[in-house]
Enzyme design. Structure first.
Site, mmCIF file in Angstrom:
data_model
loop_
_atom_site.group_PDB
_atom_site.id
_atom_site.type_symbol
_atom_site.label_atom_id
_atom_site.label_comp_id
_atom_site.label_asym_id
_atom_site.label_seq_id
_atom_site.Cartn_x
_atom_site.Cartn_y
_atom_site.Cartn_z
ATOM 1 N N SER A 162 0.837 -1.196 0.000
ATOM 2 C CA SER A 162 0.000 0.000 0.000
ATOM 3 C C SER A 162 0.879 1.258 0.000
ATOM 4 O O SER A 162 1.705 1.429 -0.894
ATOM 5 C CB SER A 162 -0.966 -0.042 1.187
ATOM 6 O OG SER A 162 -2.008 0.893 1.035
ATOM 7 N N ASP A 283 -9.712 -3.601 -6.202
ATOM 8 C CA ASP A 283 -9.303 -2.959 -4.950
ATOM 9 C C ASP A 283 -10.302 -1.846 -4.608
ATOM 10 O O ASP A 283 -10.511 -0.939 -5.410
ATOM 11 C CB ASP A 283 -7.902 -2.365 -5.107
ATOM 12 C CG ASP A 283 -7.297 -1.864 -3.805
ATOM 13 O OD1 ASP A 283 -7.999 -1.170 -3.036
ATOM 14 O OD2 ASP A 283 -6.113 -2.145 -3.549
ATOM 15 N N HIS A 312 -7.835 -5.208 -1.322
ATOM 16 C CA HIS A 312 -6.658 -4.405 -0.980
ATOM 17 C C HIS A 312 -5.774 -5.198 -0.019
ATOM 18 O O HIS A 312 -6.157 -5.463 1.122
ATOM 19 C CB HIS A 312 -7.088 -3.085 -0.340
ATOM 20 C CG HIS A 312 -5.927 -2.176 -0.050
ATOM 21 N ND1 HIS A 312 -5.269 -1.483 -1.036
ATOM 22 C CD2 HIS A 312 -5.298 -1.873 1.123
ATOM 23 C CE1 HIS A 312 -4.290 -0.769 -0.491
ATOM 24 N NE2 HIS A 312 -4.285 -1.007 0.810
#
Length: 338
Positions: A162, A283, A312
């Site tokens: 991320s 996502d 995600h």
């Protein structure tokens, strides 16, 4: 190289020197949201007790006095393999479930792993006055240059998740140290502006509210200048957080400038080491458009894996307990572990 869609319903990808497994969601975790929150809902943890831990400290060279902390785990019988450095995402730390999962899986394969706490995160927080952000790649560079030579003699592989994945890609595009031989980025927000807009969408109301609360809690727990304290307390969304705190705190005029300067997609053409890029097109937080619109033929060092599903940093597959992205990472690392 076109984007690789490793899904059961996608066309076969072109031949590659890797044998990545297709991603098929594990029942009953169907859909992007369940994939995203599964580990949190189950409070899933991965045991690392069999591996001795060592705390490493990295003083930042910017005269702030800030010290970052890393947690080093080594297998019982260390081998001549690259050191894997894991970099967490927004409001995460070395103890985040995805960090521990990857560490446990890599340790089983004989790799030494360091889970890094970014500036102001986890154990680093009491030792920092500044805080990480999506573009603070200079901190990663400072850490890599301070690693003991005995840990890096077989090279370094950077793995980011991320926000940390955006940092990793940005650093690679700027120029990483020569002993960084490969990297991987999982669910990176390579277009920060589009990610901010997606996060504030109606479908993400619950996610957004929780993440903004955690960001504010994280910052207000640090010794930030008094002028910023009421500003942080009053922000209502992630754009305001970037516009009223992150940008002015770090020398940018606005959130728009911060997003533009620090989005990894601007740096990906400059990456010079083999890099695995994994992102699920469903996502819920990070749109897939930046990935689909990127010209992957412009840089053959990038290997894109863009499954239609996975959420995600989710990727809970039907063919085993280990997250799919970790199994793909192991496949990718075979060539660097010889």
């Amino acid at each position: 190289m076109p984007p690789i869609l490793t899904t059961a319903d996608a066309a076969p990808p072109p031949p590659l020197p890797f044998e990545f497994p297709p991603f098929v969601p594990r029942a009953p975790w169907w859909g992007a949201d369940l994939q995203t929150v599964r580990s949190v809902l189950l409070r899933q943890t991965f045991a690392l007790e069999d591996s001795p831990e060592k705390r490493l400290r990295f003083r930042m060279p910017d005269l702030s006095g800030d010290v970052l902390h890393g947690i080093l785990n080594q297998p019982a019988e260390p081998r001549a393999l690259p050191l894997i450095v894991l970099v967490h995402g927004l409001t995460g730390c070395a103890e985040s479930h995805y960090m521990r999962a990857s560490a446990a899986i890599l340790l089983r394969r004989g790799f030494t792993v360091m889970r890094l706490n970014l500036r102001g995160a986890g154990p680093s927080r009491p030792f920092c006055v500044e805080q990480y952000h999506a573009g603070r790649s200079e901190d990663l560079l400072a850490v890599l240059t301070q690693l003991p030579g005995k840990l890096t003699r077989s090279g370094i592989v950077l793995v980011g998740y991320s926000l940390g994945a955006n940092q990793v890609l940005k650093l690679l595009g700027e120029g990483a140290p020569e002993n960084v031989i490969a990297a991987a980025a999982i669910s990176a927000p390579i277009d920060l502006a589009e990610t901010s807009r997606r996060m504030m969408s109606r479908r993400n109301y619950i996610y957004h509210r929780r993440i903004v609360a955690r960001m504010k809690e994280e910052v207000l727990g640090m010794p930030i200048p008094d002028i910023f304290r009421p500003i942080v307390q009053g922000v209502r969304n992630c754009y305001e957080f970037d516009d009223r705190f992150v940008a002015p705190r770090n020398g940018w005029k606005s959130a728009d400038e911060y997003h533009r300067v620090n989005s990894a997609v601007r740096y990906m053409n400059g990456i010079r080491v083999p890099t695995l890029v994994i992102h699920a097109l469903d996502d819920p937080w990070i749109p897939g458009d930046a990935y689909l619109n990127y010209d992957w033929t412009a840089n053959p060092r990038l290997t894109p894996l863009l499954p239609r599903r996975g959420g995600h940093v989710g990727f809970h597959g039907a063919d085993g307990p280990d997250p799919w992205h970790d199994r793909c990472l192991l496949e990718f690392l075979k060539g660097f572990a010889a």
